[in-house]
Design an enzyme around this catalytic site. Structure first.
Site, PDB file in Angstrom:
ATOM      1  N   GLU A 167      30.340  34.752  36.605  1.00 43.28           N
ATOM      2  CA  GLU A 167      30.447  34.042  37.871  1.00 43.28           C
ATOM      3  C   GLU A 167      29.394  34.639  38.791  1.00 43.28           C
ATOM      4  O   GLU A 167      29.415  35.825  39.080  1.00 43.28           O
ATOM      5  CB  GLU A 167      31.851  34.289  38.419  1.00 43.28           C
ATOM      6  N   ASP A 223      36.006  37.076  51.545  1.00 45.24           N
ATOM      7  CA  ASP A 223      35.590  38.325  50.902  1.00 45.24           C
ATOM      8  C   ASP A 223      35.911  39.568  51.708  1.00 45.24           C
ATOM      9  O   ASP A 223      35.767  39.596  52.926  1.00 45.24           O
ATOM     10  CB  ASP A 223      34.089  38.286  50.611  1.00 45.24           C
TER      11      ASP A 223
END
Lengths: 399, 266
Positions: free
Chosen positions: B49, B60
């Site tokens: 990924e 994040d």
């Protein structure tokens, strides 16, 4: 389309708005939507809201005819909608009282907020103190420096101010960090967003809590002038005071609406906060709206002398009305805003917030060009005490 | 059949679990990403990924935020990442998934992006801030071009959302193991099994567990109740720690991937 028909069921204003957030938050947004719908039709909720706005905030705020300023400018009559007279000194509290009442309804015990100038942080901390909620406020390190007074006020009110050191250390990053915190604490915490931004239903809820500004204005101007104004003017960062003033006027097509964005150091320098005037559609902080970004879609830094306008995005409803042409958007530089600041202080004895000074500065340009029978209402969204230190420093004066 | 599907078929017939390794593309530069890709492939990852850096990555934690910043500082763009994938495709058939915030894709032009990604050899995309409610246009176009649009589920997902995502996610379903942002945690969150069972009932598609997986022990536990794991921050942290010495960096990443691989295949 009538103003009240927007947003649609999916939270869209035309192509703008929506819910651009990670799955983790989607259920909470749906829940908030349902809960808000209930509250809107619950007489007790409306009664409570009204009570606190009247007895605690001090509403209605006055619509003051600025006679001296009008004379000085020599043109249209200028009225000031005095949101600076609200408890805590700005319009932000209209929303935080409503949102704190929603929080109680949810049974949540903690609220979080982002803040730029510190006005929304103070307003959230105030509502949290009033209703016994735990409160964490995210604020960029740069803004903490610029707005030391508000930081201390929040602490006095029992809130925790969490410095944000990522990115540009201003409102954009404080908002990002508040959203990250919300992703982590969503089950126990309500996020009180300070402007008409974020994922649906936030832009709608904040607008609804702020529209009292425009509703009162209509009533007050009818009483004194027996007619509606020709123009309404307000500053636009995220766009909550302006949407609050404009929204009840949207369907009154004869009333011109002008939003004033921050031109910062000058549009040509690239250091500004004028997302509507000089940005393009994009997605940040959960919604599609006008946004400042580069060729690769990376969000650019905004710049404004006023922390509250120092934001690269803007409310999605503004984006919609920018495209339809119903609201016009203009820009004012840092220097012009400072002139507006001094002008209002000297002519009327009212020290405006630097944010609101942008609107004043635009009116100073506009009013002289209009005949004396024209009426302008300008939203004085906040008072300028918080900005005094920063301005003294800029003028080279040691306090 | 897509590369992703093919990979899961092989894994299932061998009764093995998938290891998806995440790195931020262009951290610290695109040449390193290419090098790291082959290290990760050699040491047993099933899917890579590639994170597309964004100025404001809301989902994040600090580790991936910082890697995004490093990458952007070196001039990484979505276009350059798509080009990198076509370079990688010259000598690798490992499934590649891009994970990106929506704005870079929106600004690229989503149809152009899908076309370019497919011709470069990208197999799937994950757009965390584009839930099914907002994804229709991109999703339909991606589906028509054979690019898998992978959706997320979370501990907070309600049954109706589990049903919807289970039906619409292609390639696999990304289960966000915890209520929070990316970043390593010391243990798996409670209640994860119940949720995974619920998802399993709703879909035949592989379900992978990501967010918070830090090492072999958690990978083993998580894969016991799913089809595999996605590991990001733990790898990105190694890249950050050994940024001064690419050789040691590659060796550390190799050891780490290999240790997870061993755990999952045994």
């Amino acid at each position: 389309m009538k103003a009240a028909e927007l947003p649609n069921a999916k939270g869209h204003f035309g192509m703008y708005g929506g819910k651009y957030v990670i799955e983790t938050l989607m259920p909470a947004l749906k829940e908030l939507e349902a809960l808000y719908k209930e509250a809107q039709t619950d007489p007790q909720f409306q009664k409570d809201l009204k009570y606190y706005l009247k007895q605690y905030v001090g509403r209605p705020s006055s619509l003051y005819f600025a006679e001296n300023l009008t004379k000085e400018l020599g043109g249209a009559k200028v009225y000031l909608k005095r949101e600076d007279l609200n408890h805590t000194g700005a319009h932000k509290i209209n929303n935080t009282i409503g949102s704190a009442l929603l929080t109680l309804r949810m049974g949540k015990k903690r609220v979080i907020a982002e803040t730029g100038a510190g006005q929304h942080g103070v307003a959230t901390a105030t509502a949290a103190a009033l209703f016994g909620l735990e409160c964490d406020v995210f604020m960029g390190e740069e803004d903490i420096k610029r707005q030391a007074l508000n930081v201390f006020r929040m602490q006095l009110l029992g809130a925790k101010v969490i410095p944000v050191s990522s990115g540009t250390r201003t409102l954009k990053d404080a908002t990002s960090e508040a959203i990250r915190n919300w992703i982590t604490t969503v089950e126990t915490t309500h996020y009180i967003i300070g402007s008409v931004v974020g994922p649906h239903p936030y832009p709608m809820i904040v607008r609804d809590f702020q529209k009292i500004i425009g509703e009162e204005t209509i009533e007050q101007i009818q009483e004194t002038e027996q007619r509606l104004p020709d123009l309404c003017v307000a500053c636009v960062g995220g766009g909550s005071n302006s949407m609050g003033l404009f929204y009840p006027f949207i369907d009154h097509k004869d009333v011109g609406l002008i939003g004033v964005e921050a031109a910062g150091l000058g549009i040509e320098t690239g250091k500004h906060g004028a997302s509507l005037s000089h940005g393009n559609n994009g997605v940040l902080h959960g919604m599609m709206s006008y946004l400042l970004y580069d060729d690769d879609g990376q969000v650019q830094e905004a710049h404004s002398i006023s922390a509250g306008l120092d934001y690269p995005g803007v409310g999605c409803e503004h984006s919609y009305y920018k495209d339809t042409g119903r609201i016009q958007y203009e820009t004012i530089t840092d220097d012009e805003a400072l002139e507006g600041f001094q002008l209002l202080s000297k002519t009327e004895g009212i020290i405006p917030a630097l944010e609101s000074s942008h609107a004043i500065a635009h009116v100073a340009k506009l009013a002289p060009k209009l005949s004396k029978d024209k009426i302008i209402v300008v939203c004085l969204s906040g008072r300028g005490d918080k900005d005094v230190t920063q301005i003294a420093e800029r003028m080279g004066i040691q306090l | 059949m897509s590369r992703i599907e093919e990979r899961f078929n092989t894994l299932r017939s061998n009764n093995q679990k998938a290891l998806v390794a995440f790195i931020t593309a262009g951290d610290p530069d695109l040449e390193s990403t290419r090098q790291l890709f082959s290290v990760i492939e050699k040491n047993g990852a099933d899917i890579v990924e590639l994170g597309v850096p964004f100025s404001d990555p809301l989902a994040d934690g600090p580790v991936i935020q910082k890697s995004s910043q490093r990458s952007l500082k070196n001039g990484t763009t979505l276009k350059k990442i798509v080009n990198l994938v076509s370079e990688i495709r010259k000598d690798s058939e490992l499934p590649i998934v891009l994970m990106s915030s929506f704005n870079p894709i929106h600004v690229y032009g989503f149809r152009q992006f899908v076309d370019d990604a497919v011709s470069a050899g990208v197999d799937g995309i994950i757009v965390p801030d584009l839930p099914p409610e907002e994804s229709k246009e991109l999703e339909d176009y991606a589906n028509s071009k054979g690019l898998d649009m992978i959706f997320l589920l979370a501990p907070t997902s309600t049954p109706d959302r589990v049903e919807m995502v289970a039906q619409r996610s292609r390639g696999f379903i990304y289960y966000v193991s915890l209520t929070g942002t990316t970043g390593v945690r010391s243990q798996l969150p409670p209640g994860i099994e119940t949720k995974l069972l619920e998802i399993r009932k709703a879909s035949e598609r592989p379900v992978l567990v990501g967010f918070g997986i830090s090492g072999p022990e958690q990978a083993r536990q998580a894969s016991g109740i799913s089809d595999g794991v996605i590991i990001g921050s733990a790898i990105v942290k190694l890249i950050e720690e050994h940024s001064g010495n690419p050789e040691i960096r590659d060796q550390k990443v190799a050891e780490f991937i290999s240790s997870i691989h061993q755990t999952l295949k045994s």
